[in-house]
Write an enzyme that holds these catalytic residues in place. Structure first.
Site, PDB file in Angstrom:
ATOM      1  N   ASP A   1       0.814  -1.124  -0.066  1.00  0.00           N
ATOM      2  CA  ASP A   1      -0.129  -0.003  -0.257  1.00  0.00           C
ATOM      3  C   ASP A   1       0.925   1.403  -0.098  1.00  0.00           C
ATOM      4  O   ASP A   1       0.388   2.458  -0.171  1.00  0.00           O
ATOM      5  CB  ASP A   1      -0.800   0.031   1.113  1.00  0.00           C
ATOM      6  CG  ASP A   1      -0.435   0.087   2.380  1.00  0.00           C
ATOM      7  OD1 ASP A   1       0.849  -0.189   2.650  1.00  0.00           O
ATOM      8  OD2 ASP A   1      -1.209   0.145   3.304  1.00  0.00           O
ATOM      9  N   SER A   2       2.321   1.090   0.168  1.00  0.00           N
ATOM     10  CA  SER A   2       3.103   2.207  -0.121  1.00  0.00           C
ATOM     11  C   SER A   2       2.776   2.728  -1.440  1.00  0.00           C
ATOM     12  O   SER A   2       3.203   3.979  -1.697  1.00  0.00           O
ATOM     13  CB  SER A   2       4.527   1.911  -0.277  1.00  0.00           C
ATOM     14  OG  SER A   2       4.886   0.688  -0.961  1.00  0.00           O
TER      15      SER A   2
ATOM     16  N   ASP B   1      -1.065  -6.055   0.051  1.00  0.00           N
ATOM     17  CA  ASP B   1      -1.423  -5.449   1.272  1.00  0.00           C
ATOM     18  C   ASP B   1      -2.986  -5.196   1.314  1.00  0.00           C
ATOM     19  O   ASP B   1      -3.741  -4.750   0.072  1.00  0.00           O
ATOM     20  CB  ASP B   1      -0.840  -4.071   1.260  1.00  0.00           C
ATOM     21  CG  ASP B   1       0.517  -3.981   2.165  1.00  0.00           C
ATOM     22  OD1 ASP B   1       0.465  -4.951   2.837  1.00  0.00           O
ATOM     23  OD2 ASP B   1       1.352  -3.006   1.819  1.00  0.00           O
TER      24      ASP B   1
ATOM     25  N   LYS C   1      -1.123  -9.205   3.135  1.00  0.00           N
ATOM     26  CA  LYS C   1      -0.214  -8.770   4.248  1.00  0.00           C
ATOM     27  C   LYS C   1      -1.327  -8.068   5.007  1.00  0.00           C
ATOM     28  O   LYS C   1      -2.090  -6.978   4.277  1.00  0.00           O
ATOM     29  CB  LYS C   1       0.919  -8.227   3.595  1.00  0.00           C
ATOM     30  CG  LYS C   1       1.597  -7.551   4.876  1.00  0.00           C
ATOM     31  CD  LYS C   1       3.278  -7.133   4.564  1.00  0.00           C
ATOM     32  CE  LYS C   1       3.248  -5.765   3.857  1.00  0.00           C
ATOM     33  NZ  LYS C   1       2.793  -4.734   4.437  1.00  0.00           N
TER      34      LYS C   1
ATOM     35  N   GLU D   1      -1.383  -5.133   8.774  1.00  0.00           N
ATOM     36  CA  GLU D   1      -0.555  -4.557   9.798  1.00  0.00           C
ATOM     37  C   GLU D   1      -0.966  -5.118  11.217  1.00  0.00           C
ATOM     38  O   GLU D   1      -2.302  -5.030  11.338  1.00  0.00           O
ATOM     39  CB  GLU D   1      -0.401  -3.177   9.508  1.00  0.00           C
ATOM     40  CG  GLU D   1       0.521  -2.984   8.513  1.00  0.00           C
ATOM     41  CD  GLU D   1       0.492  -1.334   8.266  1.00  0.00           C
ATOM     42  OE1 GLU D   1       0.199  -0.439   9.062  1.00  0.00           O
ATOM     43  OE2 GLU D   1       1.049  -1.028   7.100  1.00  0.00           O
TER      44      GLU D   1
ATOM     45  N   GLU E   1       9.413  -4.213  10.744  1.00  0.00           N
ATOM     46  CA  GLU E   1       9.926  -2.826  10.134  1.00  0.00           C
ATOM     47  C   GLU E   1      10.221  -1.897  11.153  1.00  0.00           C
ATOM     48  O   GLU E   1       9.978  -1.450  12.279  1.00  0.00           O
ATOM     49  CB  GLU E   1       8.636  -2.128   9.578  1.00  0.00           C
ATOM     50  CG  GLU E   1       9.024  -0.769   8.697  1.00  0.00           C
ATOM     51  CD  GLU E   1       7.830  -0.214   7.768  1.00  0.00           C
ATOM     52  OE1 GLU E   1       7.164  -0.777   7.197  1.00  0.00           O
ATOM     53  OE2 GLU E   1       8.328   0.808   7.261  1.00  0.00           O
TER      54      GLU E   1
END
Ligand code: KIV
Length: 275
Positions: free
Chosen positions: A49-50, A88, A118, A120, A186
């Site tokens: 999602d960057s 993501d 993925k 978070e 991270e």
């Protein structure tokens, strides 16, 4: 290699089995041409999602939508053949609870062909990760600095220093227990990343973590020198394509203004009959 001679892509159990082995190579990609470049070299290509910041110029990843992830996921899928595709889950698509997470994770996988999602979060995502993995959705977890939580973390700073290390350890144990097949660490201290890597039985994939993680991930535009808005300490630039592109675009602009482009070899004459 499969019986038909096609290259067999790794699947989540293959990635999990790489714990402690040759480090996993992971890069992001957001478009078909870049996916074609990274695919031959990577074990996993991540549609991160960057992309919100890198491709769409957003100030954070919070504005990324399911539709954006699906569009870029489909583009990346067209450019990969050998690596495993992970996508993501964007902010707001899974935090409400396991059912919401399942609905959106299934949609991401069905509409893009990704092999896994993925998401978070650590301890507070344990139930959701267990729910998804029990229902056929492999999960790569992401702990430490979780950019979707930038507003609660108070910025993009290193996580897990001093007494805070215990929180990151608990997160790592929780996602491993829940059945995640790997976990991104991270921006956590080197020693903590090493300790977690030794303590849990799933591969750790570091970004700003430790060379002793079971793999590494970088944002492709960062390592190619294409994204220059800011440069975290953990980014190594393997090329300066931004500078190269600037030189090329400046040369084009100068030639257009000087009427030296297009040159005779770039223009067309009349078609000669019979030729
Ligand atoms: O969104 C992303 O690209 C990521 C990686 C940097 C791990 O989450």
């Amino acid at each position: 290699m499969s019986a038909t001679g096609e290259v067999k892509r790794p699947v989540p159990p293959d990635i999990r089995a790489r714990k402690g082995g040759t480090p996993l190579v992971v890069l992001t990609a957001y478009t078909t041409p870049v996916a074609r470049l990274v695919d031959p070299h990577c074990d996993i290509v991540l549609v991160g999602d960057s992309l919100g910041m890198v491709v769409h110029g957003l100030p954070s990843t919070l504005g990324v939508t399911m539709e954006m992830m699906i569009l870029h996921g489909q583009a990346v899928a067209r450019g990969t053949a050998k690596s495993m595709l992970v996508i993501d889950m964007p902010f707001g698509s899974y935090e409400e609870g396991p059912e919401q997470a399942f609905r959106n994770a299934a949609r991401l996988m069905v509409e893009t062909g990704a092999a896994a999602v993925k998401l978070e979060g650590g301890v507070h995502m344990e139930e959701t990760i267990a729910f998804l993995t029990a229902r056929g959705i492999p999960v790569m977890a992401h702990i430490g600095l979780t950019p979707q939580a930038v507003n609660t973390l108070g910025g993009y700073r290193v996580q897990g220093r001093g007494e805070d290390a215990a929180r990151i350890r608990r997160d790592a144990e929780a996602v491993a227990r829940a059945g995640a097949f790997s976990v991104v660490l991270e921006k956590v201290p080197d020693a903590l990343a090493r300790e977690i890597t030794n303590a849990i039985d799933i591969p750790t994939i570091g970004i700003g973590a430790s060379v002793d993680c079971d793999g590494q991930v970088l944002v492709v535009d960062d390592m190619l020198g294409l994204f220059t808005s800011f440069r975290p300490k953990f980014v190594k630039r393997y090329a300066e394509l931004g500078e190269e592109a600037d030189r090329a675009i400046a040369a084009y602009a100068a030639e257009v203004r000087a009427r030296t482009f297009p040159a005779p070899e770039h223009v067309f004459g009349e078609k000669v009959p019979g030729k």
